[in-house]
Design an enzyme around this catalytic site. Structure first.
Site, PDB file in Angstrom:
ATOM      1  N   ASN A 160      65.134  58.191  57.486  1.00 34.93           N
ATOM      2  CA  ASN A 160      63.770  58.600  57.124  1.00 34.93           C
ATOM      3  C   ASN A 160      63.692  60.048  56.625  1.00 34.93           C
ATOM      4  O   ASN A 160      62.813  60.363  55.832  1.00 34.93           O
ATOM      5  CB  ASN A 160      62.877  58.422  58.366  1.00 34.93           C
ATOM      6  CG  ASN A 160      61.565  59.163  58.229  1.00 34.93           C
ATOM      7  OD1 ASN A 160      60.648  58.715  57.542  1.00 34.93           O
ATOM      8  ND2 ASN A 160      61.460  60.335  58.858  1.00 34.93           N
ATOM      9  N   ALA A 199      64.788  60.506  41.477  1.00 34.29           N
ATOM     10  CA  ALA A 199      66.204  60.138  41.305  1.00 34.29           C
ATOM     11  C   ALA A 199      66.835  59.814  42.653  1.00 34.29           C
ATOM     12  O   ALA A 199      67.532  58.805  42.810  1.00 34.29           O
ATOM     13  CB  ALA A 199      66.957  61.281  40.629  1.00 34.29           C
ATOM     14  N   ALA A 200      66.565  60.662  43.644  1.00 36.58           N
ATOM     15  CA  ALA A 200      67.159  60.455  44.972  1.00 36.58           C
ATOM     16  C   ALA A 200      66.636  59.160  45.591  1.00 36.58           C
ATOM     17  O   ALA A 200      67.396  58.367  46.160  1.00 36.58           O
ATOM     18  CB  ALA A 200      66.840  61.641  45.871  1.00 36.58           C
ATOM     19  N   TYR A 247      63.277  64.103  43.169  1.00 31.93           N
ATOM     20  CA  TYR A 247      62.896  63.205  44.273  1.00 31.93           C
ATOM     21  C   TYR A 247      62.945  61.738  43.817  1.00 31.93           C
ATOM     22  O   TYR A 247      63.460  60.872  44.534  1.00 31.93           O
ATOM     23  CB  TYR A 247      61.495  63.620  44.723  1.00 31.93           C
ATOM     24  CG  TYR A 247      60.919  62.931  45.924  1.00 31.93           C
ATOM     25  CD1 TYR A 247      61.269  63.307  47.223  1.00 31.93           C
ATOM     26  CD2 TYR A 247      59.969  61.919  45.774  1.00 31.93           C
ATOM     27  CE1 TYR A 247      60.688  62.694  48.322  1.00 31.93           C
ATOM     28  CE2 TYR A 247      59.388  61.304  46.865  1.00 31.93           C
ATOM     29  CZ  TYR A 247      59.747  61.684  48.136  1.00 31.93           C
ATOM     30  OH  TYR A 247      59.176  61.078  49.217  1.00 31.93           O
ATOM     31  N   SER A 305      60.532  55.473  48.340  1.00 25.92           N
ATOM     32  CA  SER A 305      59.208  55.985  47.962  1.00 25.92           C
ATOM     33  C   SER A 305      58.714  55.282  46.709  1.00 25.92           C
ATOM     34  O   SER A 305      59.514  54.826  45.878  1.00 25.92           O
ATOM     35  CB  SER A 305      59.303  57.487  47.681  1.00 25.92           C
ATOM     36  OG  SER A 305      58.118  57.965  47.115  1.00 25.92           O
ATOM     37  N   ILE A 310      51.018  58.641  51.962  1.00 25.00           N
ATOM     38  CA  ILE A 310      50.790  58.497  53.406  1.00 25.00           C
ATOM     39  C   ILE A 310      50.367  59.872  53.944  1.00 25.00           C
ATOM     40  O   ILE A 310      50.933  60.901  53.537  1.00 25.00           O
ATOM     41  CB  ILE A 310      52.081  58.033  54.129  1.00 25.00           C
ATOM     42  CG1 ILE A 310      52.706  56.795  53.429  1.00 25.00           C
ATOM     43  CG2 ILE A 310      51.820  57.759  55.609  1.00 25.00           C
ATOM     44  CD1 ILE A 310      51.888  55.533  53.416  1.00 25.00           C
ATOM     45  N   SER A 312      60.903  64.031  64.102  1.00 29.64           N
ATOM     46  CA  SER A 312      60.043  65.019  64.763  1.00 29.64           C
ATOM     47  C   SER A 312      58.612  65.003  64.265  1.00 29.64           C
ATOM     48  O   SER A 312      57.701  65.410  64.988  1.00 29.64           O
ATOM     49  CB  SER A 312      60.631  66.430  64.584  1.00 29.64           C
ATOM     50  OG  SER A 312      61.011  66.651  63.249  1.00 29.64           O
ATOM     51  N   ARG A 313      58.412  64.561  63.018  1.00 35.70           N
ATOM     52  CA  ARG A 313      57.052  64.638  62.453  1.00 35.70           C
ATOM     53  C   ARG A 313      56.770  63.420  61.575  1.00 35.70           C
ATOM     54  O   ARG A 313      57.663  62.660  61.234  1.00 35.70           O
ATOM     55  CB  ARG A 313      56.923  65.902  61.595  1.00 35.70           C
ATOM     56  CG  ARG A 313      56.959  67.174  62.404  1.00 35.70           C
ATOM     57  CD  ARG A 313      56.711  68.407  61.537  1.00 35.70           C
ATOM     58  NE  ARG A 313      57.856  68.765  60.732  1.00 35.70           N
ATOM     59  CZ  ARG A 313      57.849  68.885  59.411  1.00 35.70           C
ATOM     60  NH1 ARG A 313      56.749  68.678  58.725  1.00 35.70           N
ATOM     61  NH2 ARG A 313      58.946  69.217  58.749  1.00 35.70           N
ATOM     62  N   GLY A 320      64.844  62.559  60.996  1.00 35.18           N
ATOM     63  CA  GLY A 320      63.521  63.150  60.730  1.00 35.18           C
ATOM     64  C   GLY A 320      62.454  62.546  61.610  1.00 35.18           C
ATOM     65  O   GLY A 320      61.369  62.180  61.153  1.00 35.18           O
TER      66      GLY A 320
HETATM   67  P1  NDP Z   1      57.276  65.203  56.813  1.00 32.02           P
HETATM   68  O1  NDP Z   1      57.489  66.369  55.904  1.00 32.02           O
HETATM   69  O2  NDP Z   1      55.981  65.031  57.518  1.00 32.02           O
HETATM   70  O3  NDP Z   1      58.457  65.153  57.909  1.00 32.02           O
HETATM   71  C1  NDP Z   1      59.767  65.285  57.479  1.00 32.02           C
HETATM   72  C2  NDP Z   1      60.711  64.981  58.626  1.00 32.02           C
HETATM   73  O4  NDP Z   1      62.052  65.013  58.128  1.00 32.02           O
HETATM   74  C3  NDP Z   1      60.636  66.008  59.733  1.00 32.02           C
HETATM   75  O5  NDP Z   1      60.879  65.349  60.946  1.00 32.02           O
HETATM   76  C4  NDP Z   1      61.793  66.960  59.397  1.00 32.02           C
HETATM   77  O6  NDP Z   1      62.344  67.635  60.511  1.00 32.02           O
HETATM   78  C5  NDP Z   1      62.810  65.969  58.854  1.00 32.02           C
HETATM   79  N1  NDP Z   1      63.772  66.596  57.953  1.00 32.02           N
HETATM   80  C6  NDP Z   1      63.556  67.202  56.773  1.00 32.02           C
HETATM   81  N2  NDP Z   1      64.710  67.660  56.258  1.00 32.02           N
HETATM   82  C7  NDP Z   1      65.682  67.335  57.148  1.00 32.02           C
HETATM   83  C8  NDP Z   1      67.065  67.540  57.208  1.00 32.02           C
HETATM   84  N3  NDP Z   1      67.716  68.177  56.218  1.00 32.02           N
HETATM   85  N4  NDP Z   1      67.743  67.093  58.297  1.00 32.02           N
HETATM   86  C9  NDP Z   1      67.113  66.454  59.297  1.00 32.02           C
HETATM   87  N5  NDP Z   1      65.775  66.219  59.303  1.00 32.02           N
HETATM   88  C10 NDP Z   1      65.081  66.662  58.237  1.00 32.02           C
HETATM   89  O7  NDP Z   1      57.608  63.943  55.893  1.00 32.02           O
HETATM   90  P2  NDP Z   1      56.982  62.462  55.893  1.00 32.02           P
HETATM   91  O8  NDP Z   1      56.851  61.951  57.256  1.00 32.02           O
HETATM   92  O9  NDP Z   1      55.837  62.456  54.982  1.00 32.02           O
HETATM   93  O10 NDP Z   1      58.158  61.688  55.131  1.00 32.02           O
HETATM   94  C11 NDP Z   1      59.146  60.931  55.807  1.00 32.02           C
HETATM   95  C12 NDP Z   1      59.940  60.163  54.768  1.00 32.02           C
HETATM   96  O11 NDP Z   1      59.065  59.324  54.030  1.00 32.02           O
HETATM   97  C13 NDP Z   1      60.629  61.067  53.741  1.00 32.02           C
HETATM   98  O12 NDP Z   1      61.866  60.514  53.384  1.00 32.02           O
HETATM   99  C14 NDP Z   1      59.692  61.009  52.557  1.00 32.02           C
HETATM  100  O13 NDP Z   1      60.358  61.277  51.365  1.00 32.02           O
HETATM  101  C15 NDP Z   1      59.206  59.578  52.649  1.00 32.02           C
HETATM  102  N6  NDP Z   1      57.951  59.318  51.985  1.00 32.02           N
HETATM  103  C16 NDP Z   1      56.797  59.961  52.373  1.00 32.02           C
HETATM  104  C17 NDP Z   1      55.615  59.680  51.728  1.00 32.02           C
HETATM  105  C18 NDP Z   1      54.319  60.327  52.106  1.00 32.02           C
HETATM  106  O14 NDP Z   1      53.333  60.096  51.385  1.00 32.02           O
HETATM  107  N7  NDP Z   1      54.230  61.095  53.151  1.00 32.02           N
HETATM  108  C19 NDP Z   1      55.571  58.729  50.612  1.00 32.02           C
HETATM  109  C20 NDP Z   1      56.821  58.118  50.311  1.00 32.02           C
HETATM  110  C21 NDP Z   1      57.960  58.402  50.977  1.00 32.02           C
HETATM  111  P3  NDP Z   1      61.765  69.074  61.022  1.00 32.02           P
HETATM  112  O15 NDP Z   1      60.475  68.744  61.744  1.00 32.02           O
HETATM  113  O16 NDP Z   1      62.832  69.619  61.922  1.00 32.02           O
HETATM  114  O17 NDP Z   1      61.532  69.896  59.799  1.00 32.02           O
END
Ligand code: NDP
Length: 243
Positions: A88, A156-157, A154, A141, A187, A10-11, A8
């Protein structure tokens, strides 16, 4: 050459982690699911800063795709190894439990928890025989530490990820591999867009959402040589929201 692998990437938080690890001197493998343009932007950002990055598209919930992609990478990089893995990638699909559909439950567990398992198992087979140690960092998280209403799937995971982090840390410590979890609070990313930010900020002692770079700094430290004696830990990064 030692590589970092970020799922993950990309973003959001993953993108910031890719950039930070690159600035720490590691070539980075950027995984993404479907957003190729965003993944390319991460790659370009790294290259503009003088780093090196490669894209690797797969769905972390798809074991076959993962194994094939990593095997192809190994074949094309016989001299290189993955020394840092950041799990991530994650999604949320919130609902109160009594309304939650089977698919909502399954999809979140498949991505966040099963994804961690499939990738980590595969990379460990690659990391362990090299006897150079390694770093695994799992993005959990606040929801997995405290539990949040409307997020039973979420929470649970993410809680399961913490259990797995602690178990795996003990398994692989003799090989010099550390395994830690990072538990962010709120975040600023696409994932938190649409949440009632003003309302939530009032509950956060620091009075603001966190920045992706702040999470990335913590991950980069855990990925560094200097963090070799920290393992099996869960590190909260939440502005004091929950300790
Ligand atoms: P975003 O939604 O901004 O980005 C999600 C990223 O995960 C993208 O790069 C996306 O790829 C990738 N992704 C999603 N599903 C898949 C998949 N099945 N296979 C491969 N890549 C995947 O999320 P965040 O940056 O906010 O979150 C990142 C991590 O941090 C997550 O695990 C989230 O649960 C955790 N988190 C976030 C918090 C927050 O407040 N933002 C708080 C606590 C934890 P693509 O661009 O191709 O869709």
């Amino acid at each position: 050459m030692k590589y970092a692998f970020v799922t993950g990437g990309s973003r959001g938080i993953g993108k910031a982690i890719c950039i930070k690890l690159s600035q720490a001197g590691l070539p980075v493998i950027i995984n993404y699911k479907s957003n190729r343009d965003a993944a390319l932007e991460t790659k370009q950002a790294i290259e503009q800063l003088g780093g090196k990055a490669e894209l690797m598209q797969f769905d972390v919930a798809d074991k076959t795709q993962i194994e094939k992609s990593i095997e192809e990478w190994e074949e094309s990089h016989p001299e290189d190894y993955i020394g840092v893995l950041v799990n991530n990638a994650g999604i949320r699909d919130d609902n109160v439990m009594f309304m939650m559909g089977d698919e909502q439950w399954q999809k979140v567990l498949d991505t966040t928890l099963n994804g961690f398992f499939y990738i980590t198992r595969k990379i460990l087979k690659h990391m362990m025989p090299r006897k150079r140690g390694g770093r695994i960092i799992n993005i959990s998280s606040l929801s997995g530490v405290k539990g949040l209403p409307g997020q039973a799937n979420y929470s649970a995971a993410k809680a399961a990820l913490i259990g797995a982090t602690k178990a795996l840390a003990q398994e692989v410590a003799p090989r010099g591999v550390t395994v830690n979890a990072v538990a962010p609070g709120f975040i600023e990313t696409d994932m938190t867009k649409g949440l009632p930010e003003e309302e939530l900020k009032m509950q956060i002692p620091a009075g603001r959402f966190g920045k992706v770079e702040e999470v990335a700094d913590l991950v980069a430290f855990l990925a560094s040589e200097n963090a070799g004696y920290i393992t099996g830990e869960v590190i909260n990064i939440n502005g004091g929201l929950y300790t």
